[in-house]
Scaffold this motif. Structure first.
Motif, mmCIF file in Angstrom:
data_model
loop_
_atom_site.group_PDB
_atom_site.id
_atom_site.type_symbol
_atom_site.label_atom_id
_atom_site.label_comp_id
_atom_site.label_asym_id
_atom_site.label_seq_id
_atom_site.Cartn_x
_atom_site.Cartn_y
_atom_site.Cartn_z
ATOM 1 N N ALA A 12 0.830 -1.212 0.000
ATOM 2 C CA ALA A 12 0.000 0.000 0.000
ATOM 3 C C ALA A 12 0.863 1.259 0.000
ATOM 4 O O ALA A 12 0.564 2.223 -0.719
ATOM 5 N N TRP A 13 1.945 1.260 0.780
ATOM 6 C CA TRP A 13 2.840 2.426 0.775
ATOM 7 C C TRP A 13 3.532 2.582 -0.580
ATOM 8 O O TRP A 13 3.722 3.705 -1.061
ATOM 9 N N LEU A 14 3.883 1.465 -1.193
ATOM 10 C CA LEU A 14 4.477 1.525 -2.535
ATOM 11 C C LEU A 14 3.475 2.085 -3.542
ATOM 12 O O LEU A 14 3.829 2.907 -4.395
ATOM 13 N N VAL A 15 2.224 1.673 -3.427
ATOM 14 C CA VAL A 15 1.185 2.178 -4.326
ATOM 15 C C VAL A 15 0.973 3.675 -4.122
ATOM 16 O O VAL A 15 0.773 4.417 -5.088
ATOM 17 N N ILE A 16 1.040 4.143 -2.883
ATOM 18 C CA ILE A 16 0.892 5.574 -2.614
ATOM 19 C C ILE A 16 1.999 6.360 -3.320
ATOM 20 O O ILE A 16 1.747 7.381 -3.971
ATOM 21 N N VAL A 17 3.223 5.878 -3.228
ATOM 22 C CA VAL A 17 4.348 6.558 -3.889
ATOM 23 C C VAL A 17 4.196 6.507 -5.405
ATOM 24 O O VAL A 17 4.407 7.519 -6.103
ATOM 25 N N THR A 27 1.402 6.148 -7.237
ATOM 26 C CA THR A 27 0.313 6.989 -7.736
ATOM 27 C C THR A 27 0.670 8.473 -7.653
ATOM 28 O O THR A 27 0.285 9.244 -8.531
ATOM 29 N N ALA A 28 1.418 8.864 -6.623
ATOM 30 C CA ALA A 28 1.858 10.260 -6.539
ATOM 31 C C ALA A 28 2.830 10.578 -7.675
ATOM 32 O O ALA A 28 2.733 11.641 -8.314
ATOM 33 N N ALA A 29 3.746 9.655 -7.956
ATOM 34 C CA ALA A 29 4.685 9.863 -9.061
ATOM 35 C C ALA A 29 3.951 9.918 -10.397
ATOM 36 O O ALA A 29 4.277 10.740 -11.268
ATOM 37 N N ALA A 30 2.951 9.058 -10.570
ATOM 38 C CA ALA A 30 2.169 9.066 -11.809
ATOM 39 C C ALA A 30 1.401 10.371 -11.957
ATOM 40 O O ALA A 30 1.331 10.944 -13.049
ATOM 41 N N PHE A 31 0.818 10.857 -10.850
ATOM 42 C CA PHE A 31 0.072 12.121 -10.906
ATOM 43 C C PHE A 31 0.993 13.273 -11.303
ATOM 44 O O PHE A 31 0.671 14.048 -12.204
ATOM 45 N N PHE A 32 2.128 13.395 -10.625
ATOM 46 C CA PHE A 32 3.016 14.521 -10.922
ATOM 47 C C PHE A 32 3.688 14.375 -12.287
ATOM 48 O O PHE A 32 3.920 15.371 -12.968
ATOM 49 N N GLY A 33 3.990 13.154 -12.692
ATOM 50 C CA GLY A 33 4.498 12.943 -14.047
ATOM 51 C C GLY A 33 3.469 13.324 -15.096
ATOM 52 O O GLY A 33 3.791 13.934 -16.119
ATOM 53 N N GLY A 34 2.211 12.978 -14.847
ATOM 54 C CA GLY A 34 1.137 13.363 -15.756
ATOM 55 C C GLY A 34 0.920 14.861 -15.785
ATOM 56 O O GLY A 34 0.629 15.439 -16.833
ATOM 57 N N LEU A 35 1.079 15.502 -14.633
ATOM 58 C CA LEU A 35 0.951 16.961 -14.573
ATOM 59 C C LEU A 35 2.029 17.637 -15.417
ATOM 60 O O LEU A 35 1.743 18.538 -16.215
ATOM 61 N N VAL A 36 3.260 17.175 -15.270
ATOM 62 C CA VAL A 36 4.364 17.743 -16.057
ATOM 63 C C VAL A 36 4.145 17.468 -17.550
ATOM 64 O O VAL A 36 4.336 18.350 -18.389
ATOM 65 N N ALA A 37 3.725 16.247 -17.876
ATOM 66 C CA ALA A 37 3.486 15.904 -19.286
ATOM 67 C C ALA A 37 2.386 16.766 -19.883
ATOM 68 O O ALA A 37 2.474 17.186 -21.037
ATOM 69 N N THR A 38 1.354 17.050 -19.101
ATOM 70 C CA THR A 38 0.247 17.861 -19.597
ATOM 71 C C THR A 38 0.673 19.309 -19.790
ATOM 72 O O THR A 38 0.354 19.924 -20.807
ATOM 73 N N VAL A 39 1.417 19.854 -18.839
ATOM 74 C CA VAL A 39 1.826 21.259 -18.927
ATOM 75 C C VAL A 39 2.854 21.469 -20.027
ATOM 76 O O VAL A 39 2.749 22.402 -20.824
ATOM 77 N N VAL A 40 3.849 20.581 -20.096
ATOM 78 C CA VAL A 40 4.944 20.754 -21.054
ATOM 79 C C VAL A 40 4.557 20.296 -22.458
ATOM 80 O O VAL A 40 5.073 20.806 -23.444
ATOM 81 N N GLY A 41 3.626 19.353 -22.550
ATOM 82 C CA GLY A 41 3.194 18.871 -23.855
ATOM 83 C C GLY A 41 3.883 17.596 -24.278
ATOM 84 O O GLY A 41 4.049 17.342 -25.464
#
Length: 100
Positions: free
Chosen positions: A48-53, A55-69
């Motif tokens: 569960a702790w691994l999944v938390i890390v 999903t947070a990495a996926a969220f922030f990676g997706g945020l950067v991918a969306t902003v930068v293109g």
């Protein structure tokens, strides 16, 4: 005769990698639930702790991918999956829905 150079598409590797990471985290969450239901609380907690890390990495990676293109569509999907698949968010959401 045209002198225009062909346009190059922006790479989409970051959005795709983030979306794949979010899907892998959700699969890991399913494994953690299965292990916990069999009584393996220690292993399920670590997962569960691994999944938390993840999903947070996926969220922030997706945020950067969306902003930068770098893969906007997959980046947005990664943000949604990373948010919905996060065990802490699920606990909060289910708790909020269960209270009256």
């Amino acid at each position: 005769m045209s002198t225009d150079l062909p346009t190059r598409r922006a790479p989409n590797w970051l959005g795709a990698a983030s979306a794949g990471l979010a899907v892998a985290a959700i699969v890991g969450e399913g494994f953690a639930i299965g292990i916990a239901s069999d009584g393996g609380w220690g292993q399920a907690t670590v997962l569960a702790w691994l999944v938390i890390v993840l999903t947070a990495a996926a969220f922030f990676g997706g945020l950067v991918a969306t902003v930068v293109g770098l893969g906007r569509g997959a980046g947005m999907a990664a943000m949604v999956l990373g948010l919905v698949g996060n065990p802490l968010v699920l606990i909060w959401l289910l708790g909020a829905l269960g209270t009256s």
